[in-house]
Motif scaffolding. Sequence first.
Motif, mmCIF file in Angstrom:
data_model
loop_
_atom_site.group_PDB
_atom_site.id
_atom_site.type_symbol
_atom_site.label_atom_id
_atom_site.label_comp_id
_atom_site.label_asym_id
_atom_site.label_seq_id
_atom_site.Cartn_x
_atom_site.Cartn_y
_atom_site.Cartn_z
ATOM 1 N N GLY A 171 0.987 -1.098 -0.387
ATOM 2 C CA GLY A 171 -0.190 -0.440 0.196
ATOM 3 C C GLY A 171 0.604 1.413 0.072
ATOM 4 N N PRO A 172 1.480 0.831 0.689
ATOM 5 C CA PRO A 172 2.258 2.980 0.749
ATOM 6 C C PRO A 172 3.264 2.856 -0.564
ATOM 7 C CG PRO A 172 3.201 1.839 2.716
ATOM 8 C CD PRO A 172 2.666 0.768 1.770
ATOM 9 N N ALA A 173 4.343 3.766 -0.091
ATOM 10 C CA ALA A 173 5.106 3.791 -1.230
ATOM 11 C C ALA A 173 6.549 4.056 -1.007
ATOM 12 C CB ALA A 173 5.129 5.105 -2.460
ATOM 13 N N VAL A 174 7.729 4.018 -1.571
ATOM 14 C CA VAL A 174 8.895 3.989 -1.198
ATOM 15 C C VAL A 174 9.400 5.023 -1.905
ATOM 16 C CG1 VAL A 174 9.427 2.197 -2.682
ATOM 17 C CG2 VAL A 174 11.274 3.266 -0.523
ATOM 18 N N LEU A 175 10.219 6.467 -1.686
ATOM 19 C CA LEU A 175 10.979 7.332 -1.878
ATOM 20 C C LEU A 175 12.267 6.903 -2.610
ATOM 21 C CD1 LEU A 175 10.890 10.288 -3.440
ATOM 22 C CD2 LEU A 175 12.056 10.502 -2.079
ATOM 23 N N THR A 176 12.800 6.610 -3.832
ATOM 24 C CA THR A 176 14.383 6.355 -4.138
ATOM 25 C C THR A 176 15.241 7.220 -5.043
ATOM 26 O OG1 THR A 176 13.804 4.929 -5.863
ATOM 27 C CG2 THR A 176 13.858 3.891 -3.538
ATOM 28 N N THR A 177 16.619 6.666 -4.810
ATOM 29 C CA THR A 177 17.328 7.932 -5.844
ATOM 30 C C THR A 177 18.558 6.444 -6.016
ATOM 31 O OG1 THR A 177 19.322 7.590 -3.560
ATOM 32 C CG2 THR A 177 17.521 9.648 -3.735
ATOM 33 N N ARG A 178 19.635 6.922 -6.654
ATOM 34 C CA ARG A 178 20.198 5.877 -8.203
ATOM 35 C C ARG A 178 21.529 6.215 -6.734
ATOM 36 N NH1 ARG A 178 19.320 1.754 -10.778
ATOM 37 N NH2 ARG A 178 20.749 1.839 -11.554
ATOM 38 N N GLY A 179 22.201 5.177 -6.009
ATOM 39 C CA GLY A 179 23.207 5.984 -5.117
ATOM 40 C C GLY A 179 22.728 5.972 -3.987
ATOM 41 N N ASP A 180 24.132 6.192 -2.943
ATOM 42 C CA ASP A 180 23.699 6.419 -1.341
ATOM 43 C C ASP A 180 24.343 7.261 -0.751
ATOM 44 O OD1 ASP A 180 21.645 6.637 0.882
ATOM 45 O OD2 ASP A 180 22.945 5.475 1.815
ATOM 46 N N GLY A 181 24.566 8.578 -0.155
ATOM 47 C CA GLY A 181 25.639 10.036 0.484
ATOM 48 C C GLY A 181 25.014 11.376 -0.243
ATOM 49 N N PRO A 182 25.370 12.028 0.448
ATOM 50 C CA PRO A 182 25.357 13.746 0.759
ATOM 51 C C PRO A 182 24.541 13.739 -0.236
ATOM 52 C CG PRO A 182 26.885 13.208 2.070
ATOM 53 C CD PRO A 182 27.191 11.763 0.814
ATOM 54 N N ASP A 183 25.157 13.420 -1.570
ATOM 55 C CA ASP A 183 23.967 14.476 -3.077
ATOM 56 C C ASP A 183 22.928 13.938 -3.000
ATOM 57 O OD1 ASP A 183 26.225 16.785 -2.733
ATOM 58 O OD2 ASP A 183 26.469 15.502 -4.772
ATOM 59 N N GLU A 184 22.875 12.967 -3.630
ATOM 60 C CA GLU A 184 21.117 11.334 -3.092
ATOM 61 C C GLU A 184 20.381 12.571 -1.807
ATOM 62 O OE1 GLU A 184 24.666 10.395 -5.306
ATOM 63 O OE2 GLU A 184 24.537 9.680 -3.150
ATOM 64 N N TRP A 185 21.119 12.079 -0.491
ATOM 65 C CA TRP A 185 20.266 13.006 0.435
ATOM 66 C C TRP A 185 19.558 14.166 0.107
ATOM 67 C CZ3 TRP A 185 24.372 11.515 4.336
ATOM 68 C CH2 TRP A 185 24.204 10.197 4.372
ATOM 69 N N LEU A 186 20.066 15.241 -0.498
ATOM 70 C CA LEU A 186 19.704 15.939 -0.925
ATOM 71 C C LEU A 186 18.659 16.330 -1.849
ATOM 72 C CD1 LEU A 186 22.826 18.529 -0.542
ATOM 73 C CD2 LEU A 186 20.998 19.178 0.443
ATOM 74 N N ARG A 187 19.145 15.295 -3.090
ATOM 75 C CA ARG A 187 18.311 14.752 -4.132
ATOM 76 C C ARG A 187 16.352 14.429 -2.823
ATOM 77 N NH1 ARG A 187 22.390 13.613 -6.391
ATOM 78 N NH2 ARG A 187 23.571 14.863 -8.085
ATOM 79 N N ALA A 188 16.975 13.312 -2.589
ATOM 80 C CA ALA A 188 15.749 13.158 -2.164
ATOM 81 C C ALA A 188 15.158 13.875 -1.207
ATOM 82 C CB ALA A 188 15.868 11.637 -1.088
ATOM 83 N N GLY A 189 15.241 14.977 -0.714
ATOM 84 C CA GLY A 189 14.131 15.567 0.156
ATOM 85 C C GLY A 189 14.065 16.940 -1.024
ATOM 86 N N GLN A 190 14.763 17.164 -1.881
ATOM 87 C CA GLN A 190 14.215 18.190 -2.830
ATOM 88 C C GLN A 190 12.287 17.445 -3.485
ATOM 89 O OE1 GLN A 190 16.906 20.814 -4.839
ATOM 90 N NE2 GLN A 190 17.835 19.093 -4.687
ATOM 91 N N ALA A 191 13.111 16.189 -3.856
ATOM 92 C CA ALA A 191 11.848 15.511 -4.732
ATOM 93 C C ALA A 191 10.845 15.211 -3.547
ATOM 94 C CB ALA A 191 12.691 13.434 -4.661
ATOM 95 N N LEU A 192 10.928 14.735 -2.255
ATOM 96 C CA LEU A 192 10.193 14.414 -1.065
ATOM 97 C C LEU A 192 9.249 15.522 -1.085
ATOM 98 C CD1 LEU A 192 9.251 13.118 0.843
ATOM 99 C CD2 LEU A 192 10.922 13.305 2.738
#
Length: 234
Positions: free
Chosen positions: A161-182
């Motif tokens: 039922g829920p969804a998961v937000l993902t990035t390609r890879g993991d690290g500070p830049d990906e966390w910043l992208r995930a925050g913007q996407a969220l």
Amino acid sequence: MTTYVISGGFKQGSAERLVVAAAMAPAVQTVQAWRFKVRPGLIEVEADPARFRTMQDPHARSLHLGCGAALLNLRLAAAQLGREPVLRLSPDRSRPMLLATVRLAGPHRTTRLERALYAATMGPVLWRQSYGDERPAVPVVNELAHAARLEGAALHLLPAGPAVLTTRGDGPDEWLRAGQALQRVTVTGATRAVSASYLYDVADIPGVESILEHGDTPQVLVKLARTAISGTRP
């Protein structure tokens, strides 16, 4: 509280408008552990060690997620001023506290969607609340997934039922992208009468392996729900 320093190149009112918009973004640990430095034609976003909770977040992941949300708000605010925001993540490796810069190029013609999203950033923060249990219609979910892709992330529906937000890879830049996407998913949802609740500890999410490709990293678990509040269509 978000702090900022102005060193010239901006009108006081414009700088304050940008920073106030960024400060409306939710912080993962309720502390906005970053600050803005407004320079001629450029806004620097730095981590603020004085407000950084290292015990709860030793790798600064939540700091980057929250800062990413602030960056999205700042970019939308810049667009309202008719300026094209040019974002760089981790622009200077010799300055580890410098998370990102936003250069105000221009001119920029603001779209109806940008106006609607900017208005949504001024509304109630829905990061930690959900007002219903009914999943949004498929076209709305697809629109939210598109919003995540615009920020270099992906939103996948899980079998449960829920969804998961993902990035390609993991690290500070990906966390910043995930925050913007969220944040883009959140404000896009707000324009469609959709609220969201989030879980940032994404270890051992049931069923996640079946929908991920090699290199995908889960960042946030998202529950989407329809609300009784009418959205504003751009």
